[in-house]
Design an enzyme around this catalytic site. Structure first.
Site, mmCIF file in Angstrom:
data_model
loop_
_atom_site.group_PDB
_atom_site.id
_atom_site.type_symbol
_atom_site.label_atom_id
_atom_site.label_comp_id
_atom_site.label_asym_id
_atom_site.label_seq_id
_atom_site.Cartn_x
_atom_site.Cartn_y
_atom_site.Cartn_z
ATOM 1 N N ASN A 199 51.369 41.426 16.328
ATOM 2 C CA ASN A 199 52.779 41.338 15.666
ATOM 3 C C ASN A 199 52.801 40.101 14.708
ATOM 4 O OD1 ASN A 199 53.354 40.431 18.054
ATOM 5 N ND2 ASN A 199 55.422 40.719 17.958
ATOM 6 N N GLY A 242 52.086 40.059 25.401
ATOM 7 C CA GLY A 242 51.896 41.537 25.459
ATOM 8 C C GLY A 242 52.555 42.399 26.227
ATOM 9 N N SER A 243 52.243 43.464 26.759
ATOM 10 C CA SER A 243 52.853 44.392 27.157
ATOM 11 C C SER A 243 53.056 44.026 28.850
ATOM 12 C CB SER A 243 52.306 45.689 27.518
ATOM 13 O OG SER A 243 51.137 45.587 28.282
ATOM 14 N N GLU A 282 54.830 36.419 27.786
ATOM 15 C CA GLU A 282 55.838 36.937 27.194
ATOM 16 C C GLU A 282 55.759 38.132 26.854
ATOM 17 O OE1 GLU A 282 58.109 38.301 24.846
ATOM 18 O OE2 GLU A 282 56.948 37.280 23.193
ATOM 19 N N LEU A 283 56.648 39.046 27.838
ATOM 20 C CA LEU A 283 56.232 40.449 28.015
ATOM 21 C C LEU A 283 57.181 41.509 27.093
ATOM 22 C CD1 LEU A 283 55.479 40.114 31.614
ATOM 23 C CD2 LEU A 283 53.900 40.098 29.722
ATOM 24 N N CYS A 325 59.182 41.045 19.410
ATOM 25 C CA CYS A 325 59.729 41.230 20.965
ATOM 26 C C CYS A 325 61.251 40.880 21.127
ATOM 27 C CB CYS A 325 58.937 39.862 21.677
ATOM 28 S SG CYS A 325 57.196 40.306 21.618
ATOM 29 N N GLU A 354 61.470 49.396 25.624
ATOM 30 C CA GLU A 354 60.928 48.838 24.451
ATOM 31 C C GLU A 354 60.236 49.754 23.529
ATOM 32 O OE1 GLU A 354 59.015 44.393 23.161
ATOM 33 O OE2 GLU A 354 58.006 45.839 24.607
#
Length: 482
Positions: free
Chosen positions: A160, A236-237, A256-257, A290, A384
């Site tokens: 992204n 990512g996820s 960072e999820l 995010c 999300e």
């Protein structure tokens, strides 16, 4: 428009294209029109291992010994080169990520800023003296704490913000004197390749940044479990992040999820400003951010006023070709993701939610969508969405909305709109998130503050200064005087 029809990129080790006997080639596809905009040779496990070894040797032979002023100079020169090539990089972001060209230029601008922050911070990495005589027997002793680079960092980045989020990992790493093996998202390898070449042009030592482009199933474990790697930084996820952390052992990890960020509008807040800000806050880059505003809680007394203004502003957005200067919202990263997000909308509507605007899909283009009458257990609320979907939800009291906002497995960043400073601080204290903005949307991020979440939103912090702290080790050195 830059011509990349024949752009065929490979992994890079010490600046050299990697050649493999059995080469697997993957097309890079434009999310907007499905055209092939480039090709990439996929790395094998052996390539990943070679990239790690190169970075390991370069760290011990070169980077850990490089003085701060040289590291700062390289970062500053990279920033200058990137700024000169703003349009070229922005056009690549349009092609591989489907990012509207104005947003692409904005991402490049932020990336330049990250590099300049890192150049400044490279010269500020400090230790401290410990007052040894504070302890019995500590007389005639000197104690010092030094902060040293940790070694090879494995950086795994998303689609992204393929340029800026890569630099949030690379720039602090080099500022601290580390080396990096970079694995970009498979859908956005072109900008990563160009960035690695840019660092090379700026004078970064060969082997300090090696690029490995490949499938996670093929090379992911190597980049996480190899004993020569000291830290993993991943965006990512949650599912992948949790699996990564379980395999990382004692390595340092920053994750960072993602999130489903709450934004709260109180009756005493600036409703007009909130509505205007939350248009971009919810729909920038098709909601594939995010910290995108996903849940908007509006106090009952101004709920309809806010909703009327918000719907009107969202309907005015232009959806279409990301290369067009007038486009506000481009495609999602793939038609598959757009179909998934569209199914969530339909599922919510069937369960009683109402479409206030949007909800239609054409290919990878999904209309900016506002839902009302939603329930907390709907996917569009509790998961999300990573799509241009937002739910607007009424509330009565401060206590109620804090409970509603915290009713989530995520906790990355939030926005609160109120003119009551006491309320603002109470709510900021009560929200279970890594960051809170007052009179600003959750989607706002500067590159020099600590950024990271709690709960399933991850562990650790980005933001150049704070990332450097976690990319270094503290070493104590004591001296006994005679």
């Amino acid at each position: 428009m830059i011509d990349v029809d024949l752009m065929h990129v490979t992994s890079l080790i010490e600046g050299n294209p990697v050649k493999q006997i059995e080469e697997k080639v993957m097309n890079v596809i434009s999310p907007f029109n499905g055209e092939v905009v480039g090709k990439v040779s996929l790395a094998s496990k052996e390539v990943a291992e070679n990239a790690i070894e190169s970075a390991y040797q370069t760290f011990h032979q070169t980077m850990k010994k490089m003085p701060a002023y040289q590291r700062a100079d390289i970062l500053r020169k990279t920033a200058d080169l990137l700024e000169e090539k703003t349009e070229e990089f922005a056009q690549i972001l349009v092609l591989e990520a489907g990012k509207p060209i104005r947003d692409g230029r904005g991402e490049v601008g932020r990336a330049v800023q990250v590099l300049r922050f890192a150049a400044d911070e490279a010269k500020k990495i400090e230790g401290e003296l410990v007052p040894m005589d504070a302890a019995v027997g500590g007389e005639n002793r000197i104690g010092m704490v030094r902060r040293l680079p940790i070694g090879v960092i494995s950086a795994i980045t998303p689609f992204n913000f393929p340029l800026n989020l890569a630099l949030h990992k690379l720039a602090p790493a080099f500022a601290a004197g580390n080396t990096v093996v970079l694995k970009p998202a498979g859908k956005t390898p072109l900008s990563a390749y160009m960035l690695v070449k840019l660092f090379e042009e700026a004078g970064l030592p060969k082997g300090a940044l090696n690029l490995v482009i490949g499938n996670g199933s093929e090379i992911g474990d190597v980049l996480v479990t190899d004993s020569r790697i000291s830290k993993i930084t991943f965006t990512g996820s949650p599912a992948v992040g949790i699996n990564l952390r379980q395999k990382a052992g004692l390595k340092k990890v920053t994750l960072e999820l993602g999130s489903n960020s709450p934004n709260i509008v109180f009756e005493d807040g600036d409703v007009k400003a909130a509505a205007a800000g939350l248009v971009r806050g919810a729909f920038a880059f098709s909601g594939q951010v995010c910290i995108s505003a996903q849940r908007i809680y509006v106090q009952r007394g101004v709920y309809q006023e806010f909703l009327d203004q918000y719907i009107s502003a969202v309907k005015a957005l232009t959806l279409g070709d990301p290369a067009d200067e007038s486009t506000d919202i481009g495609p999602m990263i793939s038609e598959k993701e757009a179909i998934r997000a569209h199914s969530w909308i339909q599922e919510a509507v069937k369960a009683g939610a109402r479409l206030a605007t949007g909800g239609n899909r054409e290919g990878a283009l999904l209309e900016p969508t506002i839902l009302v009458n939603v329930k907390p257990d709907m996917k569009v609320v509790c998961e999300e969405t990573f799509a241009p979907i937002v739910s607007v939800i009424p509330f009565e009291t401060e206590e109620e909305v804090i409970e509603m906002a915290n009713d989530s497995v995520f906790g990355l960043q939030a926005g609160v709109f109120t003119n009551d400073i006491n309320r603002a601080m109470r709510v900021a204290e009560g929200l279970e998130t890594g960051g809170v903005w007052i009179n600003e949307t959750s989607t706002y991020r500067q590159d020099n503050y600590p950024y990271g979440g709690v709960k399933l939103s991850g562990v650790g912090k980005e933001g150049v200064k704070y990332a450097i702290e976690d990319m270094t080790e503290i070493k104590f050195v004591g001296i006994k005087l005679s």
